[in-house]
Design an enzyme around this catalytic site. Structure first.
Site, PDB file in Angstrom:
ATOM      1  N   HIS A 205      -1.125  -3.770  -0.843  1.00  0.00           N
ATOM      2  CA  HIS A 205      -2.273  -3.403  -0.001  1.00  0.00           C
ATOM      3  C   HIS A 205      -2.504  -1.915  -0.163  1.00  0.00           C
ATOM      4  O   HIS A 205      -1.617  -1.100   0.105  1.00  0.00           O
ATOM      5  CB  HIS A 205      -2.026  -3.735   1.467  1.00  0.00           C
ATOM      6  CG  HIS A 205      -3.186  -3.371   2.351  1.00  0.00           C
ATOM      7  ND1 HIS A 205      -4.211  -4.240   2.630  1.00  0.00           N
ATOM      8  CD2 HIS A 205      -3.491  -2.206   2.992  1.00  0.00           C
ATOM      9  CE1 HIS A 205      -5.097  -3.650   3.407  1.00  0.00           C
ATOM     10  NE2 HIS A 205      -4.684  -2.411   3.643  1.00  0.00           N
ATOM     11  N   CYS A 206      -3.705  -1.542  -0.594  1.00  0.00           N
ATOM     12  CA  CYS A 206      -4.011  -0.137  -0.862  1.00  0.00           C
ATOM     13  C   CYS A 206      -4.803   0.451   0.298  1.00  0.00           C
ATOM     14  O   CYS A 206      -5.944   0.042   0.535  1.00  0.00           O
ATOM     15  CB  CYS A 206      -4.800   0.008  -2.164  1.00  0.00           C
ATOM     16  SG  CYS A 206      -5.196   1.733  -2.555  1.00  0.00           S
TER      17      CYS A 206
END
Length: 354
Positions: A205-206
């Site tokens: 997850h960025c």
């Protein structure tokens, strides 16, 4: 009522929010629980923080006083964000920081750099920006590969896994079944605790794009990193040229000569460094190892990695891995292997790749 034990945290937060909004006496309390106001804080605070930092650096004052002002500024911003932002808004705060930084890059280029470097360099800078915005928007707004199932599919999966039995038969092992989404985990998928959804071929997850990176947008994310590297490189070069034109002394004197440009250059250099490290890690994992970031960090938990001593059963060699990742042949010589990573399948399906 809001403090009752049987209320969940999110429910309690909503109760407090509605109670504060209904109150007409305390304006500050109403603002603290007004979601639209808090959202605008997320958008505006990074933009103002960047500008105010540059403003303090530009001030004609002693360095000690500037340091104290900057410390007070960031302490105030820290308290403000902690008081106004909930978990959901904090998750998109890094995205706001990224957008604010890029906006000030554009303003700095237009005001200071463009008059010095000429039209051709500015056109090249804008061309890099177009590629950056395209890949960024696709990374941010594209479906990363969310695994969806109807209510009937979820019930069918629960019945099938219940009949299969315990750990030896499959059952509800965490590696095979997602208790949050109530679906059977496809191979290489993972549940994202931030987005609360299962993503096919999950990488990570960025926070900088406020989205998961998975089968649907991984290529765009790597393109985003490459475009960001080019833009930061252009920004460093442009600011360097602007400082040379404005300041007659050696580079060591530039921060005192034009603090704003020095501040922007520092930001561009910082972004260039961490993006280069991240892009290098991504390419190494995808091309050389044939695995995702999640698999590299958690391969000891997956049977198909344990069976091969931690090596990826999905790797076909660097060139084939690159063709698979890009989804197209390289110069017509290598054919990519098509696979729907969102299709249901247990970890045992990895034997197909060995």
């Amino acid at each position: 009522l809001a403090d009752a034990l049987w209320l969940g945290a999110k429910v309690a937060e909503r109760v407090k929010e509605h109670a504060a909004l209904a109150s007409k006496r305390n304006v500050f309390r109403r603002l603290a629980y007004d979601r639209k106001f808090r959202w605008w804080c997320v958008v505006s605070v990074p933009f103002l923080a960047f500008y105010l930092t540059g403003l303090v650096l530009e001030a004609d004052a002693a360095y000690l006083l500037k340091a104290l002002l900057l410390a007070a500024l960031f302490a105030l911003l820290h308290c403000l964000t902690n008081a106004l932002l909930d978990d959901e808004l904090k998750n998109i705060f890094p995205l706001s920081v990224y957008l604010a930084t890029k906006l000030w890059f554009y303003i700095t280029w237009a005001v200071f750099v463009a008059p010095v470097v000429g039209a051709a360099a500015t056109a090249a800078f804008l061309l890099c920006s177009l590629a950056l915005w395209y890949t960024f928007l696709r990374s941010w707004r594209s479906d990363p590969g969310v695994i969806r199932a109807s209510r009937q599919d979820k019930l069918r999966t629960i019945v099938e896994l219940s009949e299969r039995g315990g750990a030896d038969g499959g059952g509800f092992e965490p590696a095979r079944f997602c208790s949050a989404c109530l679906l059977r985990r496809p191979l290489r998928s993972k549940h994202c605790s931030v987005c609360n959804r299962c993503v096919a071929k999950f990488d990570h997850h960025c926070p900088w794009v406020a989205n998961c990176i998975g089968a649907g947008n991984h290529r765009y994310f790597v393109g985003f990193l490459g475009s960001l590297l080019l833009m930061c490189g252009w920004m460093l070069w442009g600011v360097w040229r602007a400082l040379e034109a404005r300041c007659a002394g050696a580079p060591a004197t530039w921060p005192a000569c034009c603090p704003w440009l020095a501040w922007v250059m520092l930001n561009a250099a910082f972004h260039l460094f961490w993006v280069a490290v991240l892009a290098g890690c991504q390419l190494y994992l995808v091309v050389c190892l044939g695995m995702t970031t999640n698999e590299q960090l958690n391969r000891a938990r997956y049977r198909h990695f344990q069976a091969r001593g931690g090596r990826s059963p999905f790797s076909r060699g660097p060139l084939h891995n690159l063709a698979d990742f890009l989804g197209c042949g390289l110069c017509g010589l290598l054919a990519p292997r098509a696979h729907d990573w969102a299709a249901a399948g247990l970890d045992d399906d990895a034997q197909h790749y060995v």
